[in-house]
Design an enzyme around this catalytic site. Structure first.
Site, PDB file in Angstrom:
ATOM      1  N   LYS A 136       0.859  -1.190   0.000  1.00 34.25           N
ATOM      2  CA  LYS A 136       0.000   0.000   0.000  1.00 34.25           C
ATOM      3  C   LYS A 136       0.895   1.239   0.000  1.00 34.25           C
ATOM      4  O   LYS A 136       1.813   1.375   0.810  1.00 34.25           O
ATOM      5  CB  LYS A 136      -0.869  -0.033   1.254  1.00 34.25           C
ATOM      6  CG  LYS A 136      -2.185   0.648   1.129  1.00 34.25           C
ATOM      7  CD  LYS A 136      -3.031   0.298   2.341  1.00 34.25           C
ATOM      8  CE  LYS A 136      -4.309   1.077   2.374  1.00 34.25           C
ATOM      9  NZ  LYS A 136      -4.961   0.959   3.682  1.00 34.25           N
TER      10      LYS A 136
HETATM   11  C1  E4P Z   1      -8.232   1.228   4.066  1.00 31.27           C
HETATM   12  O1  E4P Z   1      -7.526   0.928   3.153  1.00 31.27           O
HETATM   13  C2  E4P Z   1      -8.230   2.577   4.657  1.00 31.27           C
HETATM   14  O2  E4P Z   1      -7.001   2.844   5.271  1.00 31.27           O
HETATM   15  C3  E4P Z   1      -9.370   2.706   5.624  1.00 31.27           C
HETATM   16  O3  E4P Z   1     -10.543   2.239   4.993  1.00 31.27           O
HETATM   17  C4  E4P Z   1      -9.551   4.104   6.148  1.00 31.27           C
HETATM   18  O4  E4P Z   1     -10.730   4.149   6.919  1.00 31.27           O
HETATM   19  P1  E4P Z   1     -11.048   5.340   7.936  1.00 31.27           P
HETATM   20  O5  E4P Z   1     -11.274   6.585   7.143  1.00 31.27           O
HETATM   21  O6  E4P Z   1     -12.285   4.901   8.645  1.00 31.27           O
HETATM   22  O7  E4P Z   1      -9.859   5.460   8.841  1.00 31.27           O
END
Ligand code: E4P
Length: 217
Positions: A83
């Site tokens: 990522k």
């Molecule tokens: C996933 O890849 C993201 O980091 C996550 O969905 C972020 O979610 P949040 O905005 O609830 O922290």
């Protein structure tokens, strides 16, 4: 539509993976911090629990650092997806990872133009953050539709991974807007199974069945 779990809680993951409905997992630095455990250990454990893609996020901000961290994370298991943040450096690293055959999930996407660049860089997944856009007064779900149209116009095969999902309605809307996947926090994933009319209907059916005195077996 693929459903991913947005968590580093391996006990919760194990429980939900047993349903056969969890196609992958996403993590981020906040979730790793919340686990209170070493990142490599958590990612390895998650990769043992699910066969599908498991996103593990780099922490470096420079290209060389991202590449070094991404290669190390990718070596943990064959289903690790690196990522990378949607920055200029992140997209340079994404292109390099694509040439090396390393899968990437470009994260923190908040606009269609960012998503276009990520696809051109060869991202495997793009993660538009629905909930955070909504919190900001924008229409997160409209972004999914825009990205879908752009990717379809040019035949990009980058998968749209709806992220920052907060409610079952977000999941439904993302599916209707053409997202390939959604990553969902455990509580929201649990809520997907539920409807009050299902509970009410089942209660009635069971009460009526008991009156028959029958047994199927
Ligand atoms: C996933 O890849 C993201 O980091 C996550 O969905 C972020 O979610 P949040 O905005 O609830 O922290």
């Amino acid at each position: 539509m693929q459903l991913f779990l947005d968590t580093t809680d391996t006990a919760v993951l194990k429980d939900l993976a047993a349903t056969g409905l969890v196609d992958g997992v996403t993590t981020n630095p906040t979730l790793i911090a919340r686990s209170g455990r070493p990142m490599a250990q958590v990612i390895a454990e998650i990769c043992d629990l699910v066969e599908g893609p498991v996103s593990a996020e780099v922490a470096a901000m420079d290209v060389e650092g991202m590449l070094a961290e991404g290669r190390k994370l990718s070596a943990i298991a064959t289903n690790v997806v690196v990522k990378v943040p949607l920055t200029r450096n992140g997209l340079i690293a994404t292109t390099a990872f694509a040439h090396e055959g390393i899968q990437t999930n470009v994260t923190l996407c908040f606009s269609a133009s960012q998503a276009l660049l990520a696809a051109k860089a060869g991202a495997s997944y793009i993660s538009p953050f629905i909930g955070r856009l909504d919190d900001h007064g924008a229409d997160g779900m409209a972004l999914i539709g825009e990205i879908r149209a752009i990717y379809d116009n040019y035949g990009f095969d980058t998968e749209i991974l709806a992220a920052s999902i907060r409610t079952p309605a977000h999941v439904t809307a993302a599916a209707l807007a053409g997202a390939d996947c959604a990553t969902i926090p455990p509580a929201t994933f649990e809520a997907l199974f539920k409807h009050p009319l299902t509970d009410k209907g089942l209660e009635q059916f069971m009460a009526d069945w008991a009156k028959t005195g029958q047994s199927i077996l």
